[in-house]
Design a protein around this motif. Structure first.
Motif, short mmCIF file in Angstrom:
data_model
loop_
_atom_site.label_atom_id
_atom_site.label_comp_id
_atom_site.label_asym_id
_atom_site.label_seq_id
_atom_site.Cartn_x
_atom_site.Cartn_y
_atom_site.Cartn_z
N UNK A 1 0.71 -1.33 -0.03
CA UNK A 1 -0.15 -0.44 0.15
C UNK A 1 1.12 1.18 0.06
N UNK A 2 1.94 1.17 1.04
CA UNK A 2 2.96 2.29 0.62
C UNK A 2 3.53 2.72 -0.84
N UNK A 3 3.88 1.52 -1.30
CA UNK A 3 4.49 1.64 -2.30
C UNK A 3 3.57 1.80 -2.80
N UNK A 4 2.12 1.31 -3.23
CA UNK A 4 1.40 2.93 -4.29
C UNK A 4 1.02 3.47 -4.16
N UNK A 5 0.80 4.21 -2.66
CA UNK A 5 0.42 5.72 -2.58
C UNK A 5 2.01 6.32 -2.95
#
Length: 343
Positions: free
Chosen positions: A293-297
């Motif tokens: 999720x952090x990578x996608x954001x």
């Protein structure tokens, strides 16, 4: 010459500093063993003087004469508590150079090891502890022939530090350091033999992750449970870092996590990968909760990707409005349920 007295107030470090001053005075005056025994009681005041008089009164002739060594043993038992010595021993086992220079690291190492006499009296073990706490770039070069004395270890580390600084300065003058600095890579030329030179590259991020782990409450709890054997997927590597199934655990609330995301996306050797490739690259080395999720954001917030990257979907056509019917029931539609789901 004014001599410092000791009244027992202060910390164990203050007591150790006073002892060191007394040893320097006695060495400078070339005192004999008998003169030392007579000299030391005159430097004690207050409760310490009362304590030493009590020790001397309780000392029996059968135990031998009172010497400087006897005073040291009694003094350390009195003013270096077991909990303090255990704390210093644990600090010595986990001491790391980090961002400190070799001289700063050597000073902290010396201030710690004087409270661990079992290591301070063993020169080989002292050199090994000092070597283990050095940064990876020092250990990689010095590991070919590890030093056997602490003096040799300090001198070699200082020489390498100067060499690193000169190499970095030369690279900056040549305009070649920008990419390395942006990638958070430490590099130097290390002479292996007279006819051989190699370029050593090492990332500073693993060391920063290790430092951040020691400040993270959750990972400190995981480390404790590892020692108790209660967690199977978490392990400790040779440097003492916590790993999850072989991947380095990164604390959630830390600047190093943001730097890892930046390095994996914005540096010149990564060239702004998409979220899937960036996640697959990071998961090989690092782990933290909600990493995907952090990578996608992070990728979605990259302004360069939004401006430059082409859209790979088919272009959408114009909106087609529904026909407006003239009468009710002119158009009838229905859905067919083709599967029955059992409860």
């Amino acid at each position: 010459m004014r001599l410092d007295t000791f009244d027992g107030s202060g910390t164990p470090t203050d007591a150790a500093d006073w002892l060191r001053k007394m040893e320097k005075v006695m060495a400078a005056c070339r005192m004999t063993a008998e003169e030392i025994v007579l000299f030391i009681p005159h430097q004690l005041t207050g409760q310490v003087d009362v304590w030493w008089v009590g020790v001397c009164d309780a000392w029996t002739p059968a135990r031998g004469a009172i010497t400087w060594e006897v005073f040291l043993a009694q003094f350390r038992v009195k003013y270096y508590s077991d909990s303090f010595r255990d704390k210093m021993n644990d600090a010595l086992n986990h001491i790391q150079q980090g961002d400190k220079t070799v001289d700063e690291y050597e000073r902290d190492f010396s201030n710690t090891i004087r409270f661990v006499p079992s290591v301070a009296s063993d020169e080989r073990e002292k050199a090994r502890k000092f070597f283990t706490g050095l940064n990876a770039r020092y250990r990689e070069v010095m590991g070919r022939n590890p030093p056997t004395t602490s003096i040799t270890a300090v001198e070699e580390a200082r020489g390498m530090e100067i060499q690193f600084q000169l190499t970095m300065l030369q690279q900056r003058r040549n305009g070649n350091s920008t990419d390395f600095e942006q990638m958070d890579i430490l590099y130097c030329y290390a002479g292996v033999t007279e006819a051989e030179t190699r370029l050593i590259l090492s990332s500073a991020i693993p060391e920063r992750v290790l430092e951040a782990q020691q400040q993270d409450r959750l990972l400190l709890d995981v480390r404790k449970r590892i020692h108790e054997g209660k967690v199977g997927d978490f392990t400790l590597d040779a440097s003492g870092a916590v790993r999850f199934r072989g991947r380095l655990c990164v604390p959630q609330k830390s600047q190093v996590k943001e730097d890892i995301l930046k390095e994996a996306h914005r540096t010149r050797y990564t060239v702004h990968p998409g979220e899937n490739k960036m996640y697959q690259d990071l998961k090989k080395t690092y782990w933290w909760k909600r990493m995907k999720i952090d990578v996608a954001k992070y990728v979605a917030s990259c302004g360069i990707c939004q401006r430059v990257k082409a859209e790979h979907k088919s272009p959408a056509g114009k909106l087609q409005s529904l026909e407006v019917l003239m009468w009710p029931w002119d158009d009838i539609s229905m859905d067919f349920v083709v599967h029955k789901y059992s409860r």
